[in-house]
Design an enzyme around this catalytic site. Structure first.
Site, PDB file in Angstrom:
ATOM      1  N   THR A  11       1.862   6.793   0.346  1.00  0.00           N
ATOM      2  CA  THR A  11       1.864   6.266  -1.018  1.00  0.00           C
ATOM      3  C   THR A  11       0.642   5.371  -1.201  1.00  0.00           C
ATOM      4  O   THR A  11       0.193   4.706  -0.266  1.00  0.00           O
ATOM      5  CB  THR A  11       3.145   5.475  -1.328  1.00  0.00           C
ATOM      6  OG1 THR A  11       3.219   4.313  -0.504  1.00  0.00           O
ATOM      7  CG2 THR A  11       4.379   6.352  -1.109  1.00  0.00           C
ATOM      8  N   SER A  15      -7.199   5.435  -2.497  1.00  0.00           N
ATOM      9  CA  SER A  15      -8.344   4.532  -2.342  1.00  0.00           C
ATOM     10  C   SER A  15      -8.040   3.496  -1.273  1.00  0.00           C
ATOM     11  O   SER A  15      -6.895   3.349  -0.821  1.00  0.00           O
ATOM     12  CB  SER A  15      -8.668   3.826  -3.662  1.00  0.00           C
ATOM     13  OG  SER A  15      -7.586   2.992  -4.070  1.00  0.00           O
ATOM     14  N   SER A 136       1.080  -7.288   5.656  1.00  0.00           N
ATOM     15  CA  SER A 136      -0.139  -8.086   5.607  1.00  0.00           C
ATOM     16  C   SER A 136       0.051  -9.326   6.457  1.00  0.00           C
ATOM     17  O   SER A 136       1.175  -9.857   6.558  1.00  0.00           O
ATOM     18  CB  SER A 136      -0.446  -8.513   4.162  1.00  0.00           C
ATOM     19  OG  SER A 136      -1.481  -9.490   4.122  1.00  0.00           O
ATOM     20  N   TYR A 149       2.240 -13.457  -3.130  1.00  0.00           N
ATOM     21  CA  TYR A 149       1.894 -12.211  -2.434  1.00  0.00           C
ATOM     22  C   TYR A 149       2.403 -12.245  -0.997  1.00  0.00           C
ATOM     23  O   TYR A 149       3.026 -11.288  -0.514  1.00  0.00           O
ATOM     24  CB  TYR A 149       0.379 -12.007  -2.457  1.00  0.00           C
ATOM     25  CG  TYR A 149      -0.093 -10.858  -1.609  1.00  0.00           C
ATOM     26  CD1 TYR A 149       0.103  -9.538  -2.007  1.00  0.00           C
ATOM     27  CD2 TYR A 149      -0.750 -11.089  -0.395  1.00  0.00           C
ATOM     28  CE1 TYR A 149      -0.331  -8.482  -1.221  1.00  0.00           C
ATOM     29  CE2 TYR A 149      -1.186 -10.042   0.392  1.00  0.00           C
ATOM     30  CZ  TYR A 149      -0.979  -8.742  -0.029  1.00  0.00           C
ATOM     31  OH  TYR A 149      -1.401  -7.692   0.756  1.00  0.00           O
TER      32      TYR A 149
END
Length: 246
Positions: A11, A15, A136, A149
């Site tokens: 998914t 890019s 992350s 985030y």
């Protein structure tokens, strides 16, 4: 880490990190499906990925899009061997400037969207299949303005810990791959006019003295998705040049 005759869904694969991950799987012989929200960008990406790659235009934050995506895969391929849940979004909003719209967008895409991507894929996945969720290092070390985030990525870590218990015995593995800063255009766009200065600072934090390259994250994803990591489950692999370890 070959993926001949393996059906791989990436998914957000048109890019940045998603494309680099998709390219890594394409190079190892995978039958590849990539998703994204912009068809033109998907078409450009798939033109570089080879004849075994195809696209589905889908927004993971839209349940109808996810239903259509998995219906298509079931009809065409009948299964998913590897899911790379990469699609997500980021924003810099420091405390005092956090907006309701920004907060909702981050959690709707990164947490809700990923949750229902994984849940929708599971019925198409059998024993020996693998799910890799892209997290992350912001989950443990968010910089200024990245609190919301980072919270979305920390939520993914908690979900993975629970999900491996929910599907115990299924033979499907779920792991989290958490990159540090990677030299992509999207990172530079977020950093703005001071991009290179900030990248230099981030490079100093790495025990390797640099930030990552997108293809390196692709190789880490290959490992976690492959039989080479068959006894790795529920783990979070930090691909950040050692910055999170010191």
């Amino acid at each position: 880490m070959l993926f001949n005759n393996k059906v791989v869904l990436v998914t957000g694969g048109s890019s940045g990190l998603g494309f680099a991950i998709a390219e890594a799987f394409a190079n190892q012989g995978a039958t590849l499906i990539i998703t994204g929200r912009r068809q033109a960008q998907l078409d450009d990406a798939v033109s570089h990925l080879g004849a075994n790659a195809s696209t589905v235009c889908a927004d993971i934050s839209d349940p109808a899009d996810l239903d259509a995506l998995f219906g298509h895969i079931q009809a065409v391929h009948g299964r998913i061997d590897v899911l790379i849940a990469n699609a997500g979004t980021g924003a810099v909003e420091p405390l005092g400037a956090i907006t309701v719209a920004g907060f909702d967008k981050l959690f709707t895409t990164n947490v809700k969207g990923t949750t229902f991507t994984v849940q929708g894929a599971l019925p198409l996945m059998g024993k020996g299949s693998s799910i890799v969720i892209i997290g992350s290092t912001a989950s443990i070390n968010p910089g200024p303005g990245l609190g919301v985030y980072g919270a979305t990525k920390a939520a993914l870590r908690a979900l993975v810990r629970s999900w491996i218990l929910d599907i115990k015995g299924s033979g499907v593995r779920i792991n989290l791959l958490s990159p540090g800063p990677v030299n992509t255009q999207s990172l530079r766009d977020v950093l703005g006019d001071n991009a290179q200065q900030i990248i230099d600072v981030l490079s100093e934090k790495s025990t390797l003295g640099r930030i990552g390259q997108a293809h390196e994250i692709g190789q880490a994803a290959l490992f976690l998705a492959s039989d080479a990591s068959s006894y790795v489950n529920g783990a979070e692999l930090f691909a950040d040049g050692g910055a999170s370890q010191v």
